[in-house]
Design a protein around this motif. Structure first.
Motif, PDB file in Angstrom:
ATOM      1  N   SER A  85      -8.541   7.726  -6.340  1.00  0.00           N
ATOM      2  CA  SER A  85      -9.313   8.717  -7.097  1.00  0.00           C
ATOM      3  C   SER A  85      -8.633  10.088  -7.057  1.00  0.00           C
ATOM      4  O   SER A  85      -8.520  10.755  -8.090  1.00  0.00           O
ATOM      5  N   TRP A  86      -8.143  10.512  -5.884  1.00  0.00           N
ATOM      6  CA  TRP A  86      -7.456  11.815  -5.799  1.00  0.00           C
ATOM      7  C   TRP A  86      -6.236  11.829  -6.714  1.00  0.00           C
ATOM      8  O   TRP A  86      -6.040  12.756  -7.498  1.00  0.00           O
ATOM      9  N   LEU A  87      -5.416  10.780  -6.568  1.00  0.00           N
ATOM     10  CA  LEU A  87      -4.166  10.767  -7.325  1.00  0.00           C
ATOM     11  C   LEU A  87      -4.445  10.702  -8.819  1.00  0.00           C
ATOM     12  O   LEU A  87      -3.791  11.386  -9.615  1.00  0.00           O
ATOM     13  N   ALA A  88      -5.452   9.908  -9.213  1.00  0.00           N
ATOM     14  CA  ALA A  88      -5.773   9.787 -10.631  1.00  0.00           C
ATOM     15  C   ALA A  88      -6.261  11.131 -11.171  1.00  0.00           C
ATOM     16  O   ALA A  88      -5.922  11.524 -12.292  1.00  0.00           O
ATOM     17  N   THR A  89      -7.046  11.856 -10.389  1.00  0.00           N
ATOM     18  CA  THR A  89      -7.547  13.155 -10.855  1.00  0.00           C
ATOM     19  C   THR A  89      -6.408  14.151 -10.989  1.00  0.00           C
ATOM     20  O   THR A  89      -6.315  14.887 -11.982  1.00  0.00           O
ATOM     21  N   LEU A  90      -5.522  14.162  -9.991  1.00  0.00           N
ATOM     22  CA  LEU A  90      -4.377  15.079 -10.063  1.00  0.00           C
ATOM     23  C   LEU A  90      -3.503  14.748 -11.267  1.00  0.00           C
ATOM     24  O   LEU A  90      -2.964  15.636 -11.931  1.00  0.00           O
TER      25      LEU A  90
ATOM     26  N   ALA B 245      -8.970   3.263   0.352  1.00  0.00           N
ATOM     27  CA  ALA B 245      -8.143   3.026  -0.830  1.00  0.00           C
ATOM     28  C   ALA B 245      -8.780   3.647  -2.068  1.00  0.00           C
ATOM     29  O   ALA B 245      -8.094   4.248  -2.900  1.00  0.00           O
ATOM     30  N   ILE B 246     -10.095   3.530  -2.178  1.00  0.00           N
ATOM     31  CA  ILE B 246     -10.769   4.081  -3.361  1.00  0.00           C
ATOM     32  C   ILE B 246     -10.560   5.591  -3.454  1.00  0.00           C
ATOM     33  O   ILE B 246     -10.225   6.126  -4.514  1.00  0.00           O
TER      34      ILE B 246
ATOM     35  N   VAL C 266       0.836  -1.204   0.000  1.00  0.00           N
ATOM     36  CA  VAL C 266       0.000   0.000   0.000  1.00  0.00           C
ATOM     37  C   VAL C 266       0.870   1.253   0.000  1.00  0.00           C
ATOM     38  O   VAL C 266       0.680   2.168  -0.807  1.00  0.00           O
ATOM     39  N   PHE C 267       1.871   1.272   0.869  1.00  0.00           N
ATOM     40  CA  PHE C 267       2.645   2.506   0.995  1.00  0.00           C
ATOM     41  C   PHE C 267       3.478   2.764  -0.249  1.00  0.00           C
ATOM     42  O   PHE C 267       3.558   3.889  -0.733  1.00  0.00           O
ATOM     43  N   VAL C 268       4.075   1.706  -0.797  1.00  0.00           N
ATOM     44  CA  VAL C 268       4.878   1.891  -2.010  1.00  0.00           C
ATOM     45  C   VAL C 268       3.989   2.351  -3.155  1.00  0.00           C
ATOM     46  O   VAL C 268       4.321   3.294  -3.890  1.00  0.00           O
ATOM     47  N   LEU C 269       2.811   1.743  -3.305  1.00  0.00           N
ATOM     48  CA  LEU C 269       1.921   2.126  -4.409  1.00  0.00           C
ATOM     49  C   LEU C 269       1.467   3.573  -4.265  1.00  0.00           C
ATOM     50  O   LEU C 269       1.459   4.336  -5.229  1.00  0.00           O
ATOM     51  N   VAL C 270       1.078   3.961  -3.033  1.00  0.00           N
ATOM     52  CA  VAL C 270       0.585   5.327  -2.854  1.00  0.00           C
ATOM     53  C   VAL C 270       1.714   6.331  -3.052  1.00  0.00           C
ATOM     54  O   VAL C 270       1.537   7.363  -3.712  1.00  0.00           O
ATOM     55  N   ALA C 271       2.906   6.009  -2.518  1.00  0.00           N
ATOM     56  CA  ALA C 271       4.032   6.922  -2.713  1.00  0.00           C
ATOM     57  C   ALA C 271       4.359   7.050  -4.194  1.00  0.00           C
ATOM     58  O   ALA C 271       4.589   8.154  -4.705  1.00  0.00           O
ATOM     59  N   ALA C 272       4.317   5.919  -4.914  1.00  0.00           N
ATOM     60  CA  ALA C 272       4.567   5.966  -6.358  1.00  0.00           C
ATOM     61  C   ALA C 272       3.488   6.795  -7.040  1.00  0.00           C
ATOM     62  O   ALA C 272       3.777   7.609  -7.936  1.00  0.00           O
ATOM     63  N   GLY C 273       2.247   6.608  -6.609  1.00  0.00           N
ATOM     64  CA  GLY C 273       1.145   7.376  -7.197  1.00  0.00           C
ATOM     65  C   GLY C 273       1.335   8.862  -6.996  1.00  0.00           C
ATOM     66  O   GLY C 273       1.110   9.669  -7.909  1.00  0.00           O
TER      67      GLY C 273
ATOM     68  N   ALA D 294      -7.670   2.567 -12.660  1.00  0.00           N
ATOM     69  CA  ALA D 294      -6.828   2.511 -11.452  1.00  0.00           C
ATOM     70  C   ALA D 294      -7.698   2.501 -10.206  1.00  0.00           C
ATOM     71  O   ALA D 294      -7.405   1.795  -9.232  1.00  0.00           O
ATOM     72  N   VAL D 295      -8.790   3.279 -10.215  1.00  0.00           N
ATOM     73  CA  VAL D 295      -9.676   3.302  -9.047  1.00  0.00           C
ATOM     74  C   VAL D 295     -10.270   1.919  -8.829  1.00  0.00           C
ATOM     75  O   VAL D 295     -10.347   1.422  -7.698  1.00  0.00           O
ATOM     76  N   LEU D 296     -10.671   1.283  -9.931  1.00  0.00           N
ATOM     77  CA  LEU D 296     -11.259  -0.049  -9.797  1.00  0.00           C
ATOM     78  C   LEU D 296     -10.213  -1.060  -9.315  1.00  0.00           C
ATOM     79  O   LEU D 296     -10.431  -1.780  -8.338  1.00  0.00           O
ATOM     80  N   ALA D 297      -9.039  -1.048  -9.981  1.00  0.00           N
ATOM     81  CA  ALA D 297      -8.033  -2.075  -9.676  1.00  0.00           C
ATOM     82  C   ALA D 297      -7.318  -1.775  -8.363  1.00  0.00           C
ATOM     83  O   ALA D 297      -7.265  -2.611  -7.465  1.00  0.00           O
ATOM     84  N   GLY D 298      -6.773  -0.550  -8.265  1.00  0.00           N
ATOM     85  CA  GLY D 298      -5.975  -0.224  -7.087  1.00  0.00           C
ATOM     86  C   GLY D 298      -6.851   0.073  -5.888  1.00  0.00           C
ATOM     87  O   GLY D 298      -6.545  -0.307  -4.760  1.00  0.00           O
ATOM     88  N   GLY D 299      -7.954   0.782  -6.149  1.00  0.00           N
ATOM     89  CA  GLY D 299      -8.798   1.183  -5.029  1.00  0.00           C
ATOM     90  C   GLY D 299      -9.640   0.037  -4.530  1.00  0.00           C
ATOM     91  O   GLY D 299      -9.572  -0.331  -3.363  1.00  0.00           O
ATOM     92  N   PHE D 300     -10.419  -0.538  -5.438  1.00  0.00           N
ATOM     93  CA  PHE D 300     -11.393  -1.520  -4.968  1.00  0.00           C
ATOM     94  C   PHE D 300     -10.809  -2.926  -4.869  1.00  0.00           C
ATOM     95  O   PHE D 300     -10.798  -3.519  -3.794  1.00  0.00           O
ATOM     96  N   VAL D 301     -10.289  -3.433  -5.983  1.00  0.00           N
ATOM     97  CA  VAL D 301      -9.896  -4.847  -6.008  1.00  0.00           C
ATOM     98  C   VAL D 301      -8.770  -5.122  -5.008  1.00  0.00           C
ATOM     99  O   VAL D 301      -8.843  -6.037  -4.188  1.00  0.00           O
TER     100      VAL D 301
END
Lengths: 329, 751
Positions: free
Chosen positions: B343-348, B338-339, A49-56, A81-88
């Motif tokens: 969503s924030w990062l994708a929008t930015l 997580a969603i 989670v942290f690596v993905l969010v930092a990369a994002g 990305a919202v579907l895959a990274g966020g939800f799944v």
């Protein structure tokens, strides 16, 4: 961005440097071993989670954004990305955590027959320890044989406490009027730090307890020694220190088996000389510290129930008392 | 009577008998302009952030050296109690609700919130709560049992002094304010639904977040009020709800306390995330990527929030099955978090814009939210949760939520609005320093927890080796303080310039579009009267409580009567009648509580068999809480003014009640028929049913009453969409009542 990178790197370095000291991640007991499965899940999920969010964050802020025409395409990628990274991914983490949680829970582990039975009563702010199978009484220490389940029944007649040995097991809340069961199994001989893990008043910080694990044969020797010492207490000449003890009224709160001292407010002092600490982990158990504790307990543990005897005892009397107490082994 | 317009455009009715200057300043204080009141919430909460922050730094100083003596043990306990209470109740919730209502108000159709006087009432209750809490410092013994005031430590035996009473009154007043704010949000958005298809402009994410958070708060305050009532009655009358020697149970407090605090933290996080969604849309000029996912995420979080409190009980001796179920319920909250992060990062990422201070805070929020996900996984799996429960690890998670869910989103809004990614180089520098600071501050807490450091300990031994991490933590706290001060100063500086620009670009309305009632004394006076009544009840002074109750009746009754006779003068359509209902509701509630409290004194000393049968009599708490809920119910019923909006709330409450009842009683390892549980669930169920009944009666009365015309056209589509909710709500209510009956009433009758 550079500063953020430095911060993240610093965090990683700090983390790995401290890993070696992390008691929770150095299990020395059965329940704590079980919890490692949970911590492995936490660690994997955290890194992912942290690596993905930092990369994002880096991609969103650093990667050069394109033209307006790109926007639609980017939005579509973003939705994916919202579907895959966020939800799944998060749902997968939730499911994994649930499965691991059910598999690693220690609540239903029942002690088998060959257990040591200990009853612990949490006071403000110390632990009264009674060994139900051998009749030994002590305080702030649980002596236990290795490899054998030690079934601890914890109660409190005051506020909520919680008993926590980070290297041995998760914490167990002590709720007034209820009996909480905690089963400890230590792998190896050693001294395992424990403490109160629920705020219980002023001296919550000084409510330590130690689990002292020894080999089964050493444990048997210890039991025999404790019992014989009790018998010796009642024989022979009354030592000068015991005289001071009784004359100063210490017996109103403390018990020393084999003598007339049978107070129940404070810790049982029958074997106080053999304990590792004074005042539930407040001081090491040396002659000097014992004298300091008796003279003025509030200098280290303000708010403790024990009164100071600095004005009541002459240095000679204090010395005799300390000699006597430190001799109770 | 002649009306004139002041320089700021407010309509002031001149009365010759009162000096003009005095009247103008009173009109300023008693303003009910919703944008003014919302900004007062924000300003006051930031003042409390400063006070709580200073106390936090004192604690950091104490822990930077082993065996330091910056404060004594008692001072440290008072400090963390003060810090926690201030930050959660007096800073976090008011800041987020203030910002959310400010944004919802300006973007609603009428340019303001639906219930201006209720808004001002909420503000003055909050201020009164804050002042009462500060007054506890002046008492001989400020509260020192932690902000959760864990019983029996906070009870009459172990905290026999008067500091805790201040805490109870303050928490009750702030909770009343939170309920009023929640109703405000729901009504304003329901109002908007009547005239338009969208909750608000943009993707509607903030609206959904605000409604979800408000729904959570409305459910979470029920156990809070129950707990406050029981703790107060334990301290005043010796009822012993939490004293096992009197037939009570300390575990009951944990249920009630976590039943409030766990959902509240989710609500705060959701509301903060909603604000960040709005900032992201402002900064990028794009609608949120994956907006429908985000809206669903907020609604989902609201459901998860009310069933996850039990994860805090993993170490309380509950069964393995209960632990696993509560853990599963709790970990689900990582999905909505997580969603919204993605969503924030994708929008930015999607927008071709350059980013400044506000976006830096958004980045910080995303990174902290990632930490919250990690921490939530750790505290949801029972085995790992119990191995760091009660340690500094938990403090790290709480502060990740506080900064990621409250402080950073708040800063993003303050430097970002009005007009997008605003703020000069100083704001950007402040944002970066805060970002570095917060991780230096929070990360050591997780590590200390893993190393076995207990929370709420005023000192530690050199041998523990905790010092290095504590020093890093203190350094982070100091950086954070500097960063936030710089950011706030810069935001204040740019705000004056930004406002004109924003008005010019249409982001802020030049003037609220309705005619505005400039001020009303009713909210101020009602809040003062309520405070007097509560203080009276908890200061062992029946006469003071009586005076307070009479004052409440006089103020609200008089206002209601005046409002009735001057309906044509009132500028908010339909706003006259709520005053009457508020008056009736508050009056009945306070009188019921008052009569019950003192009636109980007589009954408690009697040997009336039904009282003895229950172990302890529910005679005091039931009517007190029912009276309180009656107040809420009456305010809500009248405030909604629309039985369809009402049915939504009923459905939420009923479903939550059903879920709580089923999860709670189905998984408890204890016999449900045990006195204390039977009685407490009896209590909870009774309160919910009473609230539902009052809401239903209010709805029926409202439906039968003639409606003031507000000149707005109704959208037939909305009617078609909301209509089916009514049978749904009815069914949910029936299920809730049945589950409550079978699980808590039957055992009592049979057993």
């Amino acid at each position: 961005v550079t500063r953020r990178l430095v911060a993240v790197l610093g965090l990683a370095v700090t983390g790995s440097a401290c890993r070696s000291d992390a008691a929770v991640l150095q299990p020395m007991g059965d329940a704590a071993h079980r919890a490692q499965g949970a911590w492995l899940t936490v660690a994997i999920a955290s890194v992912v989670v942290f690596v993905l969010v930092a990369a994002g964050v880096l991609i969103a802020f650093v990667v050069r954004r394109g033209t307006i025409e790109d926007e639609t395409r980017r939005r579509r990628t973003g939705e994916r990305a919202v579907l895959a990274g966020g939800f799944v991914l998060s749902a997968a983490i939730a499911i994994a955590a649930t499965v691991v949680g059910a598999a690693t829970t220690t609540a239903n582990v029942s002690p088998d027959a060959a257990t040591v039975l200990v009853r612990v009563e949490a006071h403000r702010w110390w632990w009264q320890v009674d060994y139900l199978d051998t009749g030994i009484s002590s305080a702030n220490e649980i002596v236990m044989p290795t490899g054998v389940p030690v079934d601890i029944q914890i109660t409190s007649d005051n506020v909520v406490h919680s008993m926590w040995f980070p290297q041995l097991a998760g914490r167990a809340d002590v709720i007034p009027g209820r009996v909480t069961n905690l089963t400890l199994i230590a792998d190896q001989p050693g001294v395992y730090e424990g403490r109160c893990a629920e705020f219980c008043g002023l001296q919550h910080a000084h409510m330590g307890i130690e689990a002292i694990a020894m080999s089964p044969s050493a444990y048997d020797t210890w039991v025999a020694q404790e019992r014989s010492a009790v018998e010796e207490n009642g024989q022979g000449v009354v030592p000068a220190g015991l005289g001071v003890f009784l004359a100063s009224g210490c017996d109103r709160c403390h018990t020393i088996s084999g003598t007339v001292a049978d107070g129940v407010i404070g810790p049982d002092l029958t074997h106080v000389g053999s304990r590792r600490t004074i005042g539930a982990g407040s001081l090491p158990n040396t002659d000097a510290d014992m004298a300091r504790w008796i003279a003025d307990p509030w200098s280290v543990k303000p708010g403790a129930e024990m009164p100071g005897f600095a004005e009541q005892l002459t240095p000679y009397q204090l010395g005799a008392l300390v000699d006597y107490l430190e001799g109770l082994r | 009577m002649s009306a004139r317009v002041t320089s700021t455009g407010e309509v002031v009715t001149a009365r010759p008998s009162v000096p003009g200057a005095w009247r103008r300043s009173w009109a300023g204080v008693a303003s009910v302009r919703t944008d003014v009141v919302s900004m007062r919430f924000v300003a006051t909460s930031i003042a409390f952030l400063a006070v709580g922050g200073v106390v936090g730094l004192v604690m950091r100083a104490q822990l930077s050296w082993p065996t330091a003596h910056v404060v004594d043990p008692e001072g440290y306990a008072q400090a963390f109690t003060f810090h926690g209470t201030t930050m959660v109740l007096l800073f976090a919730a008011p800041l987020l609700f203030g910002l959310a209502t400010a944004l919802l108000g300006t973007s609603s159709v009428s340019g303001r919130l639906a219930l201006p006087r209720l808004h001002a009432f909420a503000y003055w209750c909050y201020v009164a709560g804050g002042l009462v809490f500060l007054a506890s410092l002046a008492s001989a013994t400020p509260p020192d049992a932690g902000w959760t005031e864990t019983a029996p430590l906070s009870g009459p035996v172990y905290s026999p002094r008067n500091g805790t009473e201040y805490w109870i009154v303050a928490a009750a007043l702030v909770a009343v304010a939170m309920v009023a704010l929640s109703i405000q949000v729901i009504v304003t958005i329901a109002d908007g639904l009547r005239v338009g298809p969208r909750l608000e402009r943009g993707s509607g994410a903030l609206g959904w977040a605000a409604v979800s958070a408000s729904g959570i708060v409305l459910v979470a305050v029920v156990p809070l009020f129950a707990g406050l009532g029981m703790l107060g009655s334990d301290r005043l009358f010796g009822t012993g709800f939490f004293d096992e020697t009197l037939g009570g149970d300390a575990l009951l407090w944990q249920h009630l306390s976590f039943g409030f605090s766990v959902p509240l933290f989710v609500a705060l996080f959701v509301l903060g995330a909603g604000l960040v969604c709005r900032v992201v849309e402002d900064v990028t000029g794009l609608p949120l990527v994956g907006a429908s996912w985000v809206r669903a995420a907020f609604a989902f979080a609201a459901v998860v929030a009310v069933v996850s409190w039990g994860r805090e009980l993993a170490s309380s001796g509950v069964s393995g099955l209960a632990q696993s179920l509560f853990g599963a319920a709790s970990v689900l909250v990582v999905i909505p978090i997580a969603i919204v992060i993605v969503s924030w990062l994708a929008t930015l990422w999607a927008a071709p814009a350059t980013y400044g201070a506000a976006s830096t805070f958004v980045a910080g929020t995303a990174l902290l939210a990632a930490l919250v996900v990690c921490g939530t996984v750790a505290t949801s799996i029972p085995a790992s949760a119990t191995s760091i429960g009660g340690s500094v690890f938990v403090v790290g998670l709480i502060h990740s939520i506080a900064f990621g869910g409250v402080v950073f989103p708040g800063m993003a809004v303050l430097v970002g609005r009005p007009g997008g990614d605003r703020g000069g180089p100083w704001a950007r520098a402040g944002a970066l320093v805060s970002l570095v600071g917060v991780f230096l501050f929070v990360a050591p807490m997780y590590l200390l927890g893993l190393r076995g450091a207990p929370r709420r300990a005023y000192t530690y031994d050199v041998a523990t080796g905790f010092q290095a991490l504590n020093v890093v933590e203190t350094l982070g706290a100091a950086l954070l303080a500097v960063g936030l001060i710089v950011t706030l100063a810069s935001a204040l500086g740019s705000r004056a310039v930004g406002r004109d620009e924003a008005v010019a670009s249409g982001i802020l309305p030049t003037r609220p579009r309705d005619r505005v009632m400039a001020s009303s004394g009713v909210p101020v006076l009602a809040a003062v009267a309520l405070t007097i009544a509560l203080l009276g009840m908890l200061s062992y002074e029946p006469w003071l409580a009586g005076i307070g109750a009479v004052l409440v009746l006089l103020v609200l009754g008089g206002a209601a009567a005046a409002a009735r006779s001057r309906t044509d003068e009132l500028v908010f359509p339909g706003d006259g009648r709520p005053a009457l209902w508020i008056a009736l509701g508050v009056g009945v509630g306070v009188v019921a509580a008052f009569v019950a409290a003192y009636g109980y004194l007589a009954l408690a000393t009697s040997t009336w068999p039904p009282l003895l049968k229950f172990g302890y009599p529910p005679g005091l708490v039931l009517p007190t809480i029912a009276g309180g809920l009656l107040v809420l119910g009456a305010i809500a019923a009248r405030a909604f003014g629309d039985w369809r909006a009402l049915s939504i709330v009923l459905a939420v409450v009923a479903l939550a009640a059903g879920a709580v009842e089923v999860v709670w009683l189905g998984t408890l390892p204890f016999e449900p028929a045990e006195d204390v549980y039977a009685s407490s669930t009896f209590l909870l169920g009774w309160c919910l049913v009473a609230a539902a009944a009052v809401l239903a009666v209010g709805a029926i009365v409202d439906a039968l009453s003639p409606r003031p015309t507000d000149g707005r056209e109704r959208d037939p589509d909305v009617e078609a969409r909301v209509g089916p909710l009514v049978p749904f709500a009815t069914a949910a209510a029936v299920v809730a009542v049945l589950s409550w009956f079978t699980t808590s009433i039957l055992p009592v009758i049979i057993g």
